[in-house]
Write a protein that holds these residues in place. Structure first.
Motif, short mmCIF file in Angstrom:
data_model
loop_
_atom_site.label_atom_id
_atom_site.label_comp_id
_atom_site.label_asym_id
_atom_site.label_seq_id
_atom_site.Cartn_x
_atom_site.Cartn_y
_atom_site.Cartn_z
N GLY A 160 61.81 39.90 28.46
CA GLY A 160 62.57 39.00 27.63
C GLY A 160 62.54 39.59 25.99
N LEU A 161 61.70 38.79 25.18
CA LEU A 161 61.68 39.19 23.83
C LEU A 161 61.32 40.62 23.15
N TYR A 162 60.34 40.80 23.89
CA TYR A 162 59.27 41.93 23.51
C TYR A 162 59.40 43.06 24.41
N CYS A 163 59.36 44.30 23.94
CA CYS A 163 59.28 45.61 25.00
C CYS A 163 58.03 46.24 24.61
N GLU A 164 56.93 45.65 25.08
CA GLU A 164 55.71 46.42 24.97
C GLU A 164 54.98 46.74 26.55
N GLY A 165 55.82 46.40 27.59
CA GLY A 165 55.36 46.95 28.73
C GLY A 165 54.50 45.94 29.21
N ILE A 166 53.82 46.30 30.46
CA ILE A 166 53.03 45.59 31.18
C ILE A 166 51.63 45.50 30.89
N LYS A 167 51.51 46.50 30.08
CA LYS A 167 50.01 46.36 29.39
C LYS A 167 49.35 45.43 28.74
N VAL A 168 50.48 44.55 28.14
CA VAL A 168 49.93 43.40 27.50
C VAL A 168 49.46 42.52 28.44
N GLY A 169 50.18 42.39 29.64
CA GLY A 169 49.98 41.54 30.70
C GLY A 169 48.66 41.75 31.20
N PHE A 170 48.23 43.25 31.47
CA PHE A 170 47.15 43.72 32.05
C PHE A 170 45.76 43.19 31.13
N TRP A 171 45.71 43.40 29.76
CA TRP A 171 44.65 43.02 28.92
C TRP A 171 44.46 41.57 29.14
N ASN A 172 45.73 40.65 28.93
CA ASN A 172 45.79 39.37 29.27
C ASN A 172 44.96 38.98 30.41
N SER A 173 45.29 39.64 31.55
CA SER A 173 44.65 39.45 32.81
C SER A 173 43.09 39.49 32.77
N ILE A 174 42.82 40.66 32.04
CA ILE A 174 41.36 40.87 31.93
C ILE A 174 40.61 40.04 31.29
N LYS A 175 41.40 39.31 30.04
CA LYS A 175 40.79 38.33 29.14
C LYS A 175 40.60 36.89 30.14
N ILE A 176 41.33 36.81 31.08
CA ILE A 176 41.37 35.62 31.63
C ILE A 176 40.63 35.80 32.76
N THR A 177 40.56 36.93 33.52
CA THR A 177 39.76 36.98 34.70
C THR A 177 38.19 36.80 34.49
N VAL A 178 37.84 37.72 33.28
CA VAL A 178 36.45 37.98 33.07
C VAL A 178 35.69 36.70 32.90
N PRO A 179 36.10 35.96 32.03
CA PRO A 179 35.39 34.50 31.80
C PRO A 179 35.59 33.67 32.93
N SER A 180 36.83 33.55 33.52
CA SER A 180 37.12 32.77 34.64
C SER A 180 36.13 32.90 35.66
N THR A 181 35.75 34.25 36.07
CA THR A 181 35.22 34.59 37.21
C THR A 181 33.41 34.07 36.89
N ILE A 182 33.25 34.21 35.69
CA ILE A 182 31.56 34.07 35.06
C ILE A 182 31.44 32.61 35.27
N VAL A 183 32.36 31.81 34.57
CA VAL A 183 32.22 30.41 34.39
C VAL A 183 32.14 29.79 35.75
N SER A 184 33.29 30.01 36.64
CA SER A 184 33.46 29.29 37.89
C SER A 184 32.34 29.61 39.13
N ILE A 185 31.79 31.09 38.81
CA ILE A 185 30.60 31.46 39.92
C ILE A 185 29.14 30.80 39.32
N ALA A 186 29.09 30.80 38.11
CA ALA A 186 28.04 29.90 37.42
C ALA A 186 27.87 28.50 38.02
N VAL A 187 29.03 27.83 37.79
CA VAL A 187 29.14 26.41 38.14
C VAL A 187 28.94 26.26 39.65
#
Lengths: 385, 300
Positions: B83-110
């Motif tokens: 869309g607006l930005y041309c920074e490639g999918i690496k942005v999404g990759f790091w976002n996914s890491i930022k989402i996956t790591v805490p979500s996995t830890i919190v959900s498995i702890a609970v």
């Protein structure tokens, strides 16, 4: 073979009358309440944390405080277990029960953009079945001109719209992936070579995102440069495979992608079920001279009923909520001919909440119908036992 | 669940058979044909990503490039447009890491603590809550999406990272709790009782006795959660907000934002990149992955 039943053992825990720790916990919670109650006043105005967070936390701490007061006075059995399960209880009641109830209740109101919460809102906004009437008169949701002329001469059964699309997808993808998955599981069960390799190949699509699956298949099936283009280039000029761009066939294109992704999962469950069948059964059938295919159909299949039911329920709950796959493969196109309920609901969130909520309720009912066989298997036998 | 690898490894059957029967031939033919069908998209993804646009337009979808190049991969990672930005999918990759790591830890702890409570310290209504969760896991997500939008908006976290973490914790809870509850229930009761007699508390038993014994189930659960959260699209698109869009959403935006003809090679490179994390986990963890998906359905 049931998910919910636990082994029958005595897990009773002696009464824990440790007043001191209850009082310490209570004191800690009260201090936290006071801190939370005052902290947001000293926060900077443009703080990233909303003051509502503190209000919510203070509110959420009320049940534990009452709990520890009760504990300090009378003592509570397995106190730590109950406290530790608090998040689970909150999610079960606060999200799964209350969230569902809110959606169902407010689907009967004139809610449009700004959400309403209170029972007073509900009474004031109550409009009966108006949202549902509008929903089923919306051709994008369901358009079945044939139904009104059912069984008359020249009747043609034809349905379009999000709901019929979902039903088409669900029926076809479940039927094909379950039968193909069972067939593959039976073949994998023939003591074949390289079983691990085959299982890895059949199951890897299941590890992928629906978005990935959708884009790959959209590319393969794209009439422009995909399969059709390649086969025509080989000399078969009349070859046609444009389902993805064809209003009448697009749902079948999505079914292909769905089967590719989901069959391995069915196969894995079925194979686990087959391996759970006692070898004695096979020996007995062999001694009686029953051919293997009849043993599978007449003996093994009925014995696998719990596995079949669970597989069916898991696969169909996935099919009912189908969304990502459609968004990635066609984004509902061409036009809106491959729209599905979740997409319809999501797109109405911002402008037409009443439609979203009533459509969600319809999906809930659809899911409930599918769940009935599972509930009977899972919870029914407890009363018999 | 049966241990599938040992059963097939043992020779069995009394009488020796001819080298190949026609039944075996049918079985292998069907399996190989199906395997080709399942492998085809992976093959096409890879060879398309190595082609140039002119090769794609002029060539055959099944024929690999005569001059393979990683240019499309480089573009997909670094400079593809969403869309607006041309920074490639690496942005999404790091976002996914930022989402996956805490979500996995919190959900498995609970979930692990809830499963432990349900299996070993049941209380009045505990099974009732569990039944609600289990039924809740079948309720179509859309039914609860808007209520959660209301909650997260009230808390001021809508369109932020905490909102996605919260949502993944909520919707991961049923299956994860089931996994842990069944596993803890299958451990010998004597262990639990011995620890009780020795005066160990709720938390001591959990951390000192059960957690060290539960490495396999934690592995299974991490695999399930990481692949599930990584592959999620709907929650990411609704709750994460444009700056935190996960890789799946970015991939969709890259493919859909084509200007002046679709760059299929870049699209396919981005698609492989998005699938790479779950695929790697799947190929490394094979047995655990199968165990995870089967546990919810078959184990009892």
């Amino acid at each position: 073979m049931s998910i919910t039943s636990l082994p029958e053992t005595d897990r009773s825990v002696p009464l824990n009358r440790n007043r001191r720790s209850a009082l310490i916990a209570l004191a800690g919670l009260l201090v936290a309440e006071v801190v939370l109650g005052s902290i947001w006043k000293i926060l900077p105005q443009n703080s990233a944390v909303s003051p509502n967070v503190f209000t919510a936390l203070m509110f959420l701490m009320v049940p534990p405080i009452l709990f520890f007061i009760y504990d300090a006075i009378w003592g509570i059995k397995s106190r730590n277990s109950k406290m530790a399960s608090y998040p689970m209880m909150l999610i079960a009641l606060g999200v799964f029960v209350l969230g569902t109830l809110w959606t169902v209740m407010f689907s009967f109101t004139n809610i449009k953009i700004i959400p309403l919460f209170t029972p007073a809102d509900w009474v004031k906004g109550f409009v009966g079945l108006a949202n549902y009437k509008r929903l089923f008169n919306t051709s994008r949701w369901m358009d079945c001109p044939g139904l009104t002329k059912a069984f008359q001469s020249g009747w043609e059964f034809k349905c379009a719209g999000a709901l019929p699309n979902m039903v088409t997808y669900a029926v076809l993808s479940i039927a094909i992936s379950v039968s193909l998955g069972f067939l593959l599981a039976v073949m994998m069960d023939q003591k074949i070579r390289a079983e691990g390799v085959f299982r890895t190949i059949f199951l890897y699509p299941f590890a992928l995102s629906f978005v990935v699956t959708g884009h790959v298949w959209a590319w393969i099936m794209s009439p422009e440069y995909g399969l059709q283009h390649s086969i025509r280039a080989l000399g078969w000029e009349s070859f046609s495979f444009d389902w993805i761009a064809n209003r009448d066939m697009v749902m079948y294109a999505i079914v292909i992608a769905g089967i590719w992704q989901g069959t391995g999962f069915v196969m894995a469950l079925m194979l686990a079920g087959l391996r759970g069948i006692d070898d004695e059964i096979w020996k007995a059938a062999k001694v009686d001279g029953i051919p293997a295919w009849r043993t599978y159909i007449q003996i093994v299949l009925p014995m696998m009923k719990p596995v079949l039911v669970t597989t069916f329920v898991i696969v169909s709950s996935g099919a009912v909520r189908i969304y990502d796959l459609v968004v990635a493969t066609t984004d509902g196109g061409p036009g809106i001919s491959s729209d599905v309920p979740t997409r319809y609901i999501y797109q109405n969130f911002s402008a037409n909440l009443g439609q979203s909520l009533s459509a969600s309720t319809v999906m809930l009912v659809a899911m409930a119908v599918v769940l009935i066989p599972w509930i009977r298997v899972e919870f029914g036998k407890k009363s018999q036992a | 669940m049966a241990n599938t690898s040992t059963i097939s490894a043992e020779p069995s059957g009394a009488k020796p058979k001819p080298f190949i029967t026609w039944e075996r031939a049918v079985v292998y033919t069907v399996l190989i044909v199906c395997a080709l069908f399942f492998l085809l998209p992976l093959y096409i993804m890879i060879i398309t990503s190595l082609k140039s646009i002119s090769e794609i337009q002029g060539g055959n979808i099944f024929v690999p490039s005569s001059n393979p190049s990683l240019a499309a991969w480089e573009k997909a990672w670094n400079s593809a447009c969403t869309g607006l930005y041309c920074e490639g999918i690496k942005v999404g990759f790091w976002n996914s890491i930022k989402i996956t790591v805490p979500s996995t830890i919190v959900s498995i702890a609970v979930a692990s603590i809830s499963g432990y409570s349900l299996a070993n310290w049941p209380f009045k209504f505990s099974e009732g809550f569990f039944t609600i969760l289990l039924l809740g896991s079948f309720i179509p997500y859309v039914v609860m999406l808007y209520p959660i939008v209301i909650i997260t908006r009230y808390l001021g976290i809508f369109s932020t990272l905490p909102a996605v973490v919260l949502v993944h914790t909520i919707f991961g809870l049923p299956i994860q709790t089931l996994l842990f509850r069944n596993y803890f229930a299958s451990l010998p009761q004597e262990l639990f009782k011995a620890a009780r007699v020795d005066g160990a508390s709720y938390w001591q038993i959990f951390f000192r006795v059960f957690v060290p014994m539960s490495v396999p189930i934690f592995t299974v659960s991490v695999i399930l959660q990481v692949t599930g959260i990584w592959n999620d699209f709907l929650f990411g698109v609704i709750y994460a907000g444009p700056t935190n869009y996960p890789m799946t959403v970015q991939l969709n935006n890259i493919v859909n934002s084509a200007q002046g003809g679709k760059a299929y090679n870049v699209d396919m490179a981005a698609t492989i990149l998005t699938g790479l994390v779950p695929l790697t986990i799947y190929f490394i963890s094979g047995k655990y992955f199968v165990r995870g998906i089967a546990a919810g359905a078959v184990k009892g």
